[in-house]
Design a protein around this motif. Structure first.
Motif, PDB file in Angstrom:
ATOM      1  N   THR A 252      37.090  46.249  30.504  1.00 49.70           N
ATOM      2  CA  THR A 252      36.997  44.815  30.226  1.00 49.70           C
ATOM      3  C   THR A 252      38.344  44.230  29.802  1.00 49.70           C
ATOM      4  O   THR A 252      38.769  43.184  30.290  1.00 49.70           O
ATOM      5  N   CYS A 253      38.999  44.865  28.838  1.00 50.52           N
ATOM      6  CA  CYS A 253      40.359  44.507  28.444  1.00 50.52           C
ATOM      7  C   CYS A 253      41.286  45.586  28.982  1.00 50.52           C
ATOM      8  O   CYS A 253      41.181  46.745  28.571  1.00 50.52           O
ATOM      9  N   PRO A 254      42.110  45.260  29.978  1.00 45.75           N
ATOM     10  CA  PRO A 254      42.666  43.950  30.306  1.00 45.75           C
ATOM     11  C   PRO A 254      42.103  43.263  31.550  1.00 45.75           C
ATOM     12  O   PRO A 254      42.597  42.201  31.924  1.00 45.75           O
ATOM     13  N   ASN A 255      41.081  43.818  32.221  1.00 47.11           N
ATOM     14  CA  ASN A 255      40.804  43.363  33.588  1.00 47.11           C
ATOM     15  C   ASN A 255      40.291  41.937  33.703  1.00 47.11           C
ATOM     16  O   ASN A 255      40.521  41.291  34.729  1.00 47.11           O
ATOM     17  N   TRP A 256      39.606  41.415  32.663  1.00 53.62           N
ATOM     18  CA  TRP A 256      39.183  40.019  32.802  1.00 53.62           C
ATOM     19  C   TRP A 256      40.371  39.073  32.815  1.00 53.62           C
ATOM     20  O   TRP A 256      40.316  37.994  33.425  1.00 53.62           O
ATOM     21  N   ARG A 257      41.454  39.469  32.182  1.00 54.08           N
ATOM     22  CA  ARG A 257      42.636  38.630  32.246  1.00 54.08           C
ATOM     23  C   ARG A 257      43.494  38.958  33.476  1.00 54.08           C
ATOM     24  O   ARG A 257      44.292  38.116  33.913  1.00 54.08           O
ATOM     25  N   CYS A 258      43.337  40.140  34.055  1.00 53.30           N
ATOM     26  CA  CYS A 258      43.914  40.380  35.384  1.00 53.30           C
ATOM     27  C   CYS A 258      43.271  39.431  36.396  1.00 53.30           C
ATOM     28  O   CYS A 258      43.935  38.911  37.295  1.00 53.30           O
ATOM     29  N   TYR A 259      41.960  39.212  36.230  1.00 51.80           N
ATOM     30  CA  TYR A 259      41.239  38.254  37.070  1.00 51.80           C
ATOM     31  C   TYR A 259      41.767  36.839  36.884  1.00 51.80           C
ATOM     32  O   TYR A 259      42.066  36.135  37.861  1.00 51.80           O
ATOM     33  N   SER A 260      41.891  36.380  35.634  1.00 46.95           N
ATOM     34  CA  SER A 260      42.226  34.972  35.400  1.00 46.95           C
ATOM     35  C   SER A 260      43.691  34.645  35.659  1.00 46.95           C
ATOM     36  O   SER A 260      44.044  33.480  35.851  1.00 46.95           O
ATOM     37  N   THR A 261      44.553  35.666  35.681  1.00 47.89           N
ATOM     38  CA  THR A 261      45.978  35.445  35.930  1.00 47.89           C
ATOM     39  C   THR A 261      46.413  35.842  37.336  1.00 47.89           C
ATOM     40  O   THR A 261      47.474  35.421  37.797  1.00 47.89           O
ATOM     41  N   GLY A 262      45.617  36.697  38.008  1.00 48.13           N
ATOM     42  CA  GLY A 262      46.029  37.216  39.309  1.00 48.13           C
ATOM     43  C   GLY A 262      47.135  38.238  39.214  1.00 48.13           C
ATOM     44  O   GLY A 262      47.861  38.477  40.184  1.00 48.13           O
ATOM     45  N   LYS A 263      47.261  38.902  38.050  1.00 46.65           N
ATOM     46  CA  LYS A 263      48.380  39.807  37.809  1.00 46.65           C
ATOM     47  C   LYS A 263      47.917  41.149  37.258  1.00 46.65           C
ATOM     48  O   LYS A 263      46.883  41.245  36.600  1.00 46.65           O
ATOM     49  N   ASN A 264      48.737  42.184  37.499  1.00 50.66           N
ATOM     50  CA  ASN A 264      48.474  43.495  36.935  1.00 50.66           C
ATOM     51  C   ASN A 264      48.982  43.538  35.491  1.00 50.66           C
ATOM     52  O   ASN A 264      49.785  42.694  35.067  1.00 50.66           O
ATOM     53  N   PRO A 265      48.508  44.517  34.692  1.00 50.00           N
ATOM     54  CA  PRO A 265      48.886  44.554  33.273  1.00 50.00           C
ATOM     55  C   PRO A 265      50.384  44.644  33.015  1.00 50.00           C
ATOM     56  O   PRO A 265      50.840  44.249  31.937  1.00 50.00           O
ATOM     57  N   GLY A 266      51.164  45.150  33.978  1.00 51.04           N
ATOM     58  CA  GLY A 266      52.611  45.212  33.797  1.00 51.04           C
ATOM     59  C   GLY A 266      53.256  43.846  33.695  1.00 51.04           C
ATOM     60  O   GLY A 266      54.387  43.713  33.204  1.00 51.04           O
ATOM     61  N   LYS A 267      52.553  42.806  34.134  1.00 54.06           N
ATOM     62  CA  LYS A 267      53.040  41.430  33.997  1.00 54.06           C
ATOM     63  C   LYS A 267      52.370  40.698  32.838  1.00 54.06           C
ATOM     64  O   LYS A 267      52.673  39.529  32.597  1.00 54.06           O
ATOM     65  N   LEU A 268      51.448  41.386  32.156  1.00 56.22           N
ATOM     66  CA  LEU A 268      50.703  40.765  31.057  1.00 56.22           C
ATOM     67  C   LEU A 268      51.060  41.346  29.699  1.00 56.22           C
ATOM     68  O   LEU A 268      50.973  40.659  28.683  1.00 56.22           O
TER      69      LEU A 268
END
Length: 504
Positions: free
Chosen positions: A49-65
């Motif tokens: 769930t964390c981080p993938n829901w924000r991968c969804y909302s940003t269109g980015k992989n965790p390396g950019k988050l």
């Protein structure tokens, strides 16, 4: 009119739903599959769930988050922190909608607390949210509170025999979707999103058991009502990851200690844990004997503080205190993340080899793929990631607990664990039938949502719009700068994550 509606179904995949689809228990989802476009979806690592829901909302992989899991271990400072909504270093798709004069209504998306200022509204959700100051605008929260809206169940599900609490979760899921429908009736937004988070909690504890099945029947009924009320909208079903039943629990820190990568300090707690003594068991025994109040009065704090809280290991605030940092080389979080102390390249190399060869007691591999962080992520924050990321074999639950646990055990607290393969479905008058040619990425959904309403796609997104709306070329735009704010989640949030089994 709402043009695009996204329903986020936490932990859903087609393999989970297939038996109920075959039995005719989910007729609305089946009808959407018959009409629309559907396929598998792959989440980012780890599939959580964390981080993938924000991968969804940003269109980015965790390396950019800059966020990689529910917890972050800083091996230099020897600290452990939990992220909140402002920890993710990126704008979200609703920022681009708002910049172009389009509106959004975002509800119950995990990792959105504290909520963002969104035109039209945001209702924070997921386990990291609190029942105060959880909406934008603030007066929306007052209205929801007056209507009895709850972010979390009164009694959480924390074990496989919590059937009464499970019934409460099913009711909560229904309330969530009914409230979402009411918001759509009251407020016109161009894009609306609602996540059903707690269904994955049911899946973790009950897998395909009766509480989970009932929850999915409720979800299916509500999906049908949304489709009927908004026949002209593009309707998207998606998940952050999938789910599969567990056959093996892998205690990563026990294995690291056995192999000499992790050294822990010997204390009273070790002896107590070795003999199966913990606070929960002592409390139950004292109640049974009718001497609980006497034990509480006579037991010194210095003794009770040494007792492990439960059979999983030590309290989270004690976890790092347990580590002998001068003699240790690595420490693990849950679900496939390993931090290498001092970022020693030789240790990284050896651990990658050892984990790649590691099998359970039946000779089955623990990991399908073992990656250095540069192989798992791409972006300016990759160096903040754990040095090693492994994709655990479906059926394996990797625990990050520190304590006197075996390296391997049978099914433990959870009946099911996350897997990387989730689901995606799109239906609507504007959606054209197409072959998506295999699994899509979760990072493809944000640009697809933007394209669905004619909004330009920022050039720093990893994903690309899916070919669902004809031969329309998508426009691009400059990224919106991230405005940093780094409040860590509060202790109440950490406790909730522990109750659910996400942190150990």
């Amino acid at each position: 009119m709402t043009e695009t509606i996204v329903l986020g179904l936490d932990g859903a995949n087609w393999a989970l739903l297939e038996p109920w689809l075959d039995e005719g228990r989910l007729p609305n989802i089946e009808a959407l599959r018959d009409r629309g476009v559907w396929t598998d979806m792959h989440s980012c690592f780890p599939p959580v769930t964390c981080p993938n829901w924000r991968c969804y909302s940003t269109g980015k992989n965790p390396g950019k988050l800059g966020v990689f899991w529910w917890e972050t271990i800083d091996t230099d400072r020897q600290t452990l922190t939990t992220p909140d909504s402002r920890s993710f270093k990126s704008a979200n798709y609703w920022d681009y909608l708002n910049r172009e004069g389009l509106s959004a209504g975002i509800m119950n998306l995990p990792m959105t607390y504290p909520p963002f200022e969104v035109e039209e509204f945001m209702i924070a959700g997921g386990p990291g949210s609190e029942q105060e100051n959880y909406t934008h605008p603030a007066e929306l929260g007052e209205r929801l509170d007056a209507d009895g809206y709850s972010l979390h169940p009164e009694t959480p599900v924390t074990a496989k025999d919590d059937r009464t609490a499970a019934d409460g979760l099913v009711d909560l899921i229904e309330q969530r979707l009914v409230t979402f429908r009411e918001r759509l009736d009251e407020t016109d937004v161009d894009v609306a999103h609602c996540t059903v988070f707690y269904v994955n909690v049911l899946q973790h504890f009950f897998w395909r058991g009766e509480p989970t099945r009932r929850a999915w029947e409720v979800i299916d009924e509500q999906i049908g009502a949304i489709r009927d009320a908004h026949p002209d909208a593009s309707l998207v079903l998606m998940s952050d990851h999938g789910c599969k039943d567990v056959d093996t629990v892998f205690y990563a820190n026990s294995w690291l200690e056995e192999q000499g990568y992790l050294v822990t300090k010997g204390e009273t707690k070790d002896l107590l844990t070795e003999y199966g003594i913990n606070k929960k068991r002592l409390s139950k025994l004292a109640h049974k004997l009718g001497i609980h109040s006497l034990v509480t009065k006579l037991a010194p704090d210095r003794i009770t503080e040494q007792l492990p809280d439960d059979e999983e290991g030590f309290k989270r605030e004690q976890k790092l205190e347990k580590v002998d940092w001068d003699r240790s080389k690595a420490i693990a979080s849950g679900q496939g993340l390993v931090y290498v102390i001092d970022d020693d390249p030789d240790t990284v190399e050896q651990l990658v080899d050892d984990l790649s060869e590691l099998t359970d007691e039946d000779g089955e591999p623990i990991a399908r793929n073992v990656m250095r962080r540069e192989e798992a992520y791409d972006g300016p924050y990759t160096e903040d990631a754990p040095e090693i990321v492994f994709d655990q074999r479906p059926g394996v639950h990797t625990s990050g607990a520190i304590g006197s646990n075996p390296v391997f055990s049978d099914v433990g607290r959870w009946e099911a664990e996350n897997v990387r393969t989730g689901l995606f479905l799109a239906d609507g008058p504007g959606v054209e039938a197409t072959d998506l040619d295999g699994p899509i990425s979760i990072t493809d959904i944000a640009p697809t949502v933007l394209q669905s309403v004619g909004c330009a796609v920022p050039t720093d997104m990893d994903g690309r719009p899916l070919p669902l709306f004809g031969d329309v070329e998508h426009e691009t735009c400059e990224p919106i700068p991230f405005e940093a704010a780094t409040d860590a989640a509060r202790e109440e949030v950490q406790d909730r994550l522990e109750d659910l089994g996400y942190l150990e």
